[in-house]
Design an enzyme around this catalytic site. Structure first.
Site, PDB file in Angstrom:
ATOM      1  N   GLU A 114      20.222  18.164  36.888  1.00 42.70           N
ATOM      2  CA  GLU A 114      21.090  19.277  36.498  1.00 42.70           C
ATOM      3  C   GLU A 114      20.430  20.631  36.728  1.00 42.70           C
ATOM      4  OE1 GLU A 114      22.855  15.727  34.714  1.00 42.70           O
ATOM      5  OE2 GLU A 114      20.803  16.518  34.724  1.00 42.70           O
ATOM      6  N   HIS A 183      25.606  12.560  23.314  1.00 41.07           N
ATOM      7  CA  HIS A 183      26.702  12.703  24.267  1.00 41.07           C
ATOM      8  C   HIS A 183      27.982  13.184  23.584  1.00 41.07           C
ATOM      9  CE1 HIS A 183      23.902   9.832  26.111  1.00 41.07           C
ATOM     10  NE2 HIS A 183      24.357  10.269  27.272  1.00 41.07           N
TER      11      HIS A 183
END
Length: 391
Positions: A114, A183
């Site tokens: 990322e 998450h």
């Protein structure tokens, strides 16, 4: 006989039972007299076809996909990058068909890095391209937050307006189901606290199409917070929404349901819960106005305050943590601008102040539910025992 023939024609054309209710109009037209029955039916069948095409159902993932497709088609500077956006067509199939249509130079599969591909995206935006960077979940944007805030959000200011950063960071945000604390985080308040960023969070298919198009066209960095549980939800969309020129204004909320007794603000999937709560409240004589924020930064303070000045009560709902949350900012705005209009203390409904549990029963307790919103609205309307008294 003519009516039966016409009904058969419409049924074969794929019209729903709901649409067939309009055949009451046909009976009235046929009974009106004068001329051939078939001639009198034809214009009504035509009107029914127009009615069918006016409102269609579209899933949120389809709305996002079509918005990406149309913006990539209209502007060759727009490209998509992220993990599994190409060959796999997106972890949630948002980018379905785009690799085949636009090729690997504009739909880029990246490694699981990322920080790396976000930095590449910001650099591309510096040079005038318009990247759309997908995070498989916004929890993973933590790996890239330096580029989002220090490289993207601050560059226009630090360059005295010489550098624009037209980039979109998009992906699912907040709780899904059974994916644990790492998450399930809602980042709306995090990114909305940063000057230089615009933060959008769609609820419906109309929101998804119109706001994503606006985000891609915007000259500044936009954080686009979707919701995994909404991707498969279908919403009615009008012909206007389906037009390629359709675009929603950034910074403008939508009143999803008008009311006069209490204002409920929400964003993303919580809008749906708030609308269900409003239906329950209506049965008990409480008229709730539900505001879909759409834009977290800039926040549509004028619409919120105008509603509160009408209803004299406020309930804010979000799934993020309560401290320093979006609801806290809304409450501050109302206290500053509309305090004298309030007839009751403001109510804040938020996620539990704990990391998201994995167990399903605890997970449900950690995020707002319809009954929580109903209870808060009743408290604001003095229809129940206050929490302090019940404790």
């Amino acid at each position: 006989m003519v009516l039966l023939l016409a009904v058969n024609m419409v049924t074969r054309a794929g019209f729903s039972l709901k649409q067939l209710k309009m055949w009451g109009i046909i009976r009235q037209k046929v009974a009106a007299g004068g001329g051939s029955p078939v001639a009198r039916i034809r214009p009504v069948v035509s009107n029914l076809r127009n009615y069918s095409s006016a409102v269609k159902q579209m899933m949120v993932r389809e709305a996002l996909n079509s918005a990406l497709d149309e913006e990539m088609s209209a502007d060759p500077k727009v490209f998509l990058m992220g993990e599994e956006v190409g060959e796999y067509q997106g972890a949630y199939k948002i980018s379905k068909g785009l690799l085949e249509k636009y090729g690997p130079e504009r739909v880029l599969d990246t490694p699981i890095t990322e920080a790396g591909f976000t930095g590449i995206g910001v650099g591309a935006a510096y040079y005038g391209l318009k990247p759309v960077v997908e995070f498989m979940t916004f929890n993973f944007s933590m790996q890239a937050i330096d580029h989002i805030i220090n490289s993207a959000a601050k560059s226009n200011y630090m360059s005295s307006g010489q550098i624009s950063v037209p980039i979109v960071f998009r992906g699912p945000n907040g709780a899904a189901a059974g994916v644990g604390a790492q998450h399930s985080h809602c980042y709306a308040a995090w990114y909305a606290s940063v000057p230089g960023l615009k933060v959008l969070s769609p609820y419906s298919s109309e929101d998804a199409r119109g706001l994503l198009k606006a985000a891609i066209r915007d000259p500044d960095p936009v954080v686009f917070l979707e919701n995994e549980l909404l991707y498969g939800e279908s919403f009615p969309v009008s012909a206007e929404v389906l037009d390629s020129s359709f675009c929603l204004p950034i910074g403008k909320a939508k009143i999803e349901r008008e009311g006069k007794d209490v204002t409920i603000t929400a964003f993303s999937k919580i809008v749906g819960l708030s609308l269900k709560a409003a239906e329950i409240l209506a049965k008990e004589g409480i008229s709730a106005e539900v505001i879909n924020l759409r834009s977290i930064r800039p926040l549509d303070r004028s619409t919120i305050n105008a509603s509160v000045r009408k209803t004299n009560r406020l309930v804010t709902v979000e799934e993020g943590f309560p401290q320093h949350g979006v609801g806290a900012e809304i409450c501050a705005s109302v206290i500053e601008e509309s305090f004298s209009y309030l007839d009751a203390p403001v109510e804040r409904i938020a996620g539990a102040d704990v990391p998201m549990p994995y167990a399903a029963n605890l997970e449900r307790m950690a995020v707002p539910q319809v009954e929580d919103i109903v209870r808060a609205a009743k408290r604001a309307c003095y229809r129940s025992v206050p929490m302090a008294a019940a404790a």
